[in-house]
Design a protein around this motif. Structure first.
Motif, short mmCIF file in Angstrom:
data_model
loop_
_atom_site.label_atom_id
_atom_site.label_comp_id
_atom_site.label_asym_id
_atom_site.label_seq_id
_atom_site.Cartn_x
_atom_site.Cartn_y
_atom_site.Cartn_z
N GLU A 159 62.64 -31.57 -5.24
CA GLU A 159 62.19 -32.87 -5.74
C GLU A 159 61.50 -33.71 -4.66
OE1 GLU A 159 65.96 -35.83 -5.04
OE2 GLU A 159 65.94 -34.68 -6.90
N ARG A 161 58.77 -34.08 -3.00
CA ARG A 161 57.37 -33.67 -2.99
C ARG A 161 56.64 -34.10 -1.73
NH1 ARG A 161 57.20 -29.52 -6.33
NH2 ARG A 161 57.67 -30.04 -8.49
N CYS A 165 54.63 -31.50 0.56
CA CYS A 165 53.20 -31.68 0.78
C CYS A 165 52.89 -31.82 2.27
CB CYS A 165 52.71 -32.92 0.01
SG CYS A 165 50.92 -33.07 -0.10
N GLU A 209 49.16 -34.03 -4.56
CA GLU A 209 50.38 -33.48 -3.98
C GLU A 209 50.78 -32.21 -4.74
OE1 GLU A 209 52.69 -37.44 -2.30
OE2 GLU A 209 53.52 -36.25 -3.90
N GLU A 210 50.77 -32.29 -6.06
CA GLU A 210 51.16 -31.14 -6.87
C GLU A 210 50.20 -29.97 -6.65
OE1 GLU A 210 54.62 -32.69 -8.58
OE2 GLU A 210 53.76 -30.69 -8.64
N ILE A 213 51.00 -28.32 -3.31
CA ILE A 213 52.26 -27.58 -3.35
C ILE A 213 52.11 -26.29 -4.14
CG2 ILE A 213 54.64 -27.67 -4.21
CD1 ILE A 213 54.43 -30.75 -3.71
#
Length: 223
Positions: A159, A161, A165, A209-210, A213
């Motif tokens: 969780e 992030r 990142c 960020e997503e 990742i």
């Protein structure tokens, strides 16, 4: 963020202030223009470590220690005394009063397993998002490289992030797995093409960020 590093150096280095790390003492300017002093930790930082931990928000404490625990004085005393080779810690301090306050810490130190050491990084809530995390990470990896440390590994709450990142952008990730809410990452120090590039901020946009990742970590994830 916590984890471990593989140490390639030798044992038997002097402990405490006698083994003080030279060459890691400078002032950096963050995104908002604030100046922060980076230096190796000292034995007299123990009380400052306790104070820093008390100022951390509950979420930051949980992401750092994987529990809601707070730092005890005896633990802080042990963490403030390092040999600057197998056990290294760098602090970021600001002069907000008569005594400077610590606003960030990055460290590595021996673990139970042979030839490994724990690694951890924390930035005070009010100083997050200003580029201090990348600076502390790069300085710690640089110090490790100078002491023969070649490969790092760390466990990060999935969780978290921002921490994921951070590693995706500023390190060379060689392996990652995700299990039971924890992402385990193996990585190396990335050589930056330009001096100071590590001070570049990662974006705060969730979409980017997503994307970072998924690109760096998604292939190794397991349920």
């Amino acid at each position: 963020m916590s984890g471990s590093v593989r140490i390639m150096g030798t044992r038997g280095q002097p402990a405490g202030i006698q083994g003080f790390a030279a060459g890691i003492d400078r002032v950096v300017v963050l995104r908002d223009g604030a100046s922060v002093h980076l230096r190796p930790i000292r034995p007299d930082d123990a009380l400052r470590l306790v104070a820093l931990c008390q100022r951390l928000g509950p979420r930051t404490v949980y992401q750092r220690f994987f529990s809601p625990r707070r730092l005890r004085p005896e633990e802080a005393q042990a963490l403030a005394n390092v040999d600057y080779r197998e056990r290294m810690a760098l602090v970021a301090e600001v002069g907000t009063g008569q005594e400077p306050d610590l606003v960030g810490v990055a460290r590595y130190g021996p673990a139970a397993e042979a030839a490994t050491a724990d690694i951890g990084l924390v930035v005070e809530d009010g100083w997050q998002g200003l580029g201090l995390g990348p600076i502390l990470l790069e300085e710690l990896l640089r110090a490790g490289a100078q002491r023969g440390i070649q490969e790092f590994s760390g466990d990060v709450l999935t969780e978290n992030r921002r921490a994921l990142c951070l590693l995706a952008r500023y390190t060379q990730i060689t392996q990652s797995t995700t299990r039971y809410g924890v992402t385990s990452i193996t990585f190396r120090r990335r050589e930056h093409p330009a001096a100071g590039e590590y001070n570049r901020l990662w974006t705060d946009r969730v979409e980017l960020e997503e994307h970072a990742i998924r690109r760096k970590l998604g292939a190794g994830s397991t349920p």
